[in-house]
Motif scaffolding. Structure first.
Motif, short mmCIF file in Angstrom:
data_model
loop_
_atom_site.label_atom_id
_atom_site.label_comp_id
_atom_site.label_asym_id
_atom_site.label_seq_id
_atom_site.Cartn_x
_atom_site.Cartn_y
_atom_site.Cartn_z
N ALA A 188 10.43 -22.89 21.56
CA ALA A 188 10.45 -21.97 20.42
C ALA A 188 11.73 -21.14 20.41
N VAL A 189 12.18 -20.73 21.61
CA VAL A 189 13.41 -19.94 21.71
C VAL A 189 14.61 -20.78 21.25
N ARG A 190 14.69 -22.02 21.72
CA ARG A 190 15.83 -22.87 21.33
C ARG A 190 15.79 -23.20 19.84
N SER A 191 14.59 -23.30 19.30
CA SER A 191 14.47 -23.52 17.86
C SER A 191 15.01 -22.31 17.10
N ALA A 192 14.71 -21.11 17.60
CA ALA A 192 15.24 -19.89 16.97
C ALA A 192 16.76 -19.84 17.09
N ASP A 225 9.36 -11.41 28.19
CA ASP A 225 10.79 -11.12 28.10
C ASP A 225 11.60 -12.42 28.14
N VAL A 226 12.68 -12.42 27.36
CA VAL A 226 13.52 -13.61 27.26
C VAL A 226 14.97 -13.24 27.58
N ALA A 227 15.59 -14.03 28.44
CA ALA A 227 17.00 -13.85 28.76
C ALA A 227 17.76 -15.11 28.34
N VAL A 228 18.78 -14.93 27.51
CA VAL A 228 19.58 -16.06 27.02
C VAL A 228 21.01 -15.83 27.46
N GLU A 229 21.64 -16.87 27.99
CA GLU A 229 23.06 -16.81 28.32
C GLU A 229 23.78 -17.83 27.44
N ASN A 241 24.66 -10.17 19.13
CA ASN A 241 23.72 -9.48 18.23
C ASN A 241 22.87 -10.48 17.44
N ASN A 242 23.52 -11.54 16.92
CA ASN A 242 22.78 -12.54 16.14
C ASN A 242 21.80 -13.31 17.01
N THR A 243 22.21 -13.60 18.25
CA THR A 243 21.32 -14.30 19.18
C THR A 243 20.12 -13.44 19.51
N ARG A 244 20.36 -12.18 19.80
CA ARG A 244 19.28 -11.25 20.14
C ARG A 244 18.30 -11.12 18.96
N ALA A 245 18.84 -11.00 17.74
CA ALA A 245 17.99 -10.83 16.57
C ALA A 245 17.14 -12.07 16.31
N ALA A 246 17.72 -13.26 16.50
CA ALA A 246 16.98 -14.50 16.25
C ALA A 246 15.81 -14.66 17.21
N VAL A 258 14.62 -8.68 24.90
CA VAL A 258 15.54 -9.82 24.79
C VAL A 258 16.89 -9.41 25.39
N THR A 259 17.35 -10.18 26.35
CA THR A 259 18.65 -9.92 26.98
C THR A 259 19.58 -11.09 26.69
N VAL A 260 20.79 -10.76 26.24
CA VAL A 260 21.78 -11.81 25.93
C VAL A 260 23.03 -11.53 26.74
N THR A 261 23.39 -12.47 27.59
CA THR A 261 24.62 -12.36 28.39
C THR A 261 25.54 -13.52 28.02
N THR A 262 26.78 -13.44 28.50
CA THR A 262 27.77 -14.46 28.13
C THR A 262 28.49 -15.02 29.34
N ASP A 263 28.94 -16.23 29.20
CA ASP A 263 29.83 -16.88 30.16
C ASP A 263 30.96 -17.50 29.33
N VAL A 264 31.95 -18.06 29.99
CA VAL A 264 33.09 -18.64 29.30
C VAL A 264 33.16 -20.13 29.56
N MET A 265 33.44 -20.91 28.52
CA MET A 265 33.54 -22.35 28.65
C MET A 265 34.65 -22.74 29.62
N SER A 266 34.44 -23.83 30.32
CA SER A 266 35.49 -24.39 31.17
C SER A 266 36.49 -25.15 30.29
N ASP A 267 37.62 -25.52 30.86
CA ASP A 267 38.62 -26.30 30.11
C ASP A 267 38.00 -27.60 29.60
N GLU A 268 37.19 -28.23 30.42
CA GLU A 268 36.57 -29.49 30.02
C GLU A 268 35.60 -29.29 28.85
N GLN A 269 34.84 -28.19 28.89
CA GLN A 269 33.91 -27.91 27.79
C GLN A 269 34.66 -27.63 26.49
N ARG A 270 35.80 -26.94 26.60
CA ARG A 270 36.60 -26.68 25.40
C ARG A 270 37.16 -27.98 24.82
#
Length: 376
Positions: free
Chosen positions: A8-12, A40-44, A60-65, A75-87
């Motif tokens: 359900a979270v991934r659908s949101a 409680d939901v934590a999304v990275e 903000n948009n992730t948290r609201a969804a 709802v907690t939303v944290t971030t990471d940075v893509m690797s060169d390969e992911q980019r």
């Protein structure tokens, strides 16, 4: 036991789009993890680069969804940075495996309306018309971009109130967005107010890179703010995007109209369509409701009539925009009058022109739609 599921979270999250790319973060591989602890939901989520200008918007948009889901607690939303390969994978997903970027707007299947805004001389408000038309269309929900092709006299980012630097993903440039309009300009790549001292081949290469290396996404409209006259950039645009239609901006005075006619007549050599003429700085509306023709009258009609004769096609006068100090004021403060004061006579005139531009006059009858339907 929690009733919130990862599915359900991934659908949101599939409803959250990356503002720069315009696609769901789930589709772009930007969801790193989803953890559920009770209610409680934590999304990275992944950012393309550490200094991503859209970081707060994405969070903000992730948290609201996720918070909209029934039964969700914190709802907690944290971030990471893509690797060169992911980019690199993201770049390939968006642009394909082609070694050389292509200009999407010049491809046979492109549905983007490309308008090259031209004038015979400077000072007629060409950039102001470009910015206001673009923001007017964006406010209606259209996907709009502006390429500031006036390399020497770039001014579009300032008029949009956004001088943020573009984001680079591998060798792909993500343009800044302001008032819902994607924009790219040489102003994003020079220090302060430094002049650009380039000759023709460098100008051509810059326009080519802005068209091909920038990820514009699926635009409905692309405006190119051309420099005055019929020089290198106008010729380059005709070569690189031959389907671009010309919008000729003039003022009411006859001297300006004669010069504007030259800018439009370039279409005879480039075989471009002239979409129409815009008369700027028309009759000024005074506080008592009367009008004053500061720059005379009739210039737009003259240009439209002469270009109709020269090209053999009907070239309409799309509209007459009154002279208004607020047009300049809002250009200086980065809040285009078409969206900041829509009830003003100037905004109404600009929006009426946008009404005409948003209607596709060419028929789609007989053209392939690429729907993948075959006859058995």
């Amino acid at each position: 036991m929690s009733q919130v599921t990862e599915s359900a979270v991934r659908s949101a999250l599939s409803r959250v789009e990356d503002p720069e790319i315009g696609k769901p973060i789930t589709e772009l591989g930007m969801v790193k993890s989803v953890d559920i602890d009770g209610d409680d939901v934590a999304v990275e989520i992944y950012l393309t680069i550490a200094a991503c200008p859209m970081k707060s918007t994405l969070q903000n948009n992730t948290r609201a969804a996720v918070a909209d889901l029934e039964g969700v607690g914190e709802v907690t939303v944290t971030t990471d940075v893509m690797s060169d390969e992911q980019r690199r994978e993201l770049r390939t997903q968006l642009r394909g495996n082609s070694a050389e970027p292509v200009i999407p707007f010049a491809q046979p299947g492109s549905t983007t309306r490309v308008y090259a805004v031209a004038s015979g001389k400077g000072g007629v408000g060409k950039s102001s018309m470009t910015v206001n038309l673009a923001t007017s269309l964006a406010a209606r929900g259209f996907r709009v971009g502006i390429l500031d092709a006036d390399i020497y006299g770039h001014s579009v980012p300032g008029m949009l109130g956004n001088t943020s630097a573009p984001t680079q993903v591998d060798d792909m440039i993500m343009p800044p967005i302001s008032h819902g309009v994607k924009v790219i300009s040489i102003a994003h790549f020079v220090e302060g107010n430094a002049p650009v001292v380039w000759r023709g081949p460098m100008l051509h290469r810059a326009i080519q890179q802005f068209l091909a290396d920038v990820f514009w996404g699926d635009l409905d409209f692309l405006f190119l703010d051309l420099p005055p006259g019929t020089g290198d950039v106008a010729i380059s645009v005709a070569q690189l995007v031959p389907n671009a239609e010309l919008l000729i901006v003039t003022t009411p005075q006859s001297a300006a109209a004669q010069v504007a006619e030259r800018a439009g007549s370039i279409s005879q050599q480039t075989r471009q369509k002239v979409a129409g003429v815009i008369e700027n700085m028309g009759a000024m509306v005074l506080p008592d409701g009367s009008t004053m023709d500061v720059f005379g009258s009739g210039g737009g009609d003259i240009v439209a009539e002469r270009l109709s004769t020269l090209t053999g096609d009907e070239v309409p006068l799309l509209g007459q925009v009154p002279l208004d100090p607020k047009l300049r004021e809002h250009g200086d403060d980065g809040a285009p009058i078409a969206v900041s004061e829509p009830a003003s006579p100037t905004a109404q005139a600009v929006n009426a022109i946008a009404d005409k531009l948003q209607v596709r006059k060419t028929s789609m009858v007989g053209k392939p739609l690429g729907l993948g339907v075959t006859n058995n």
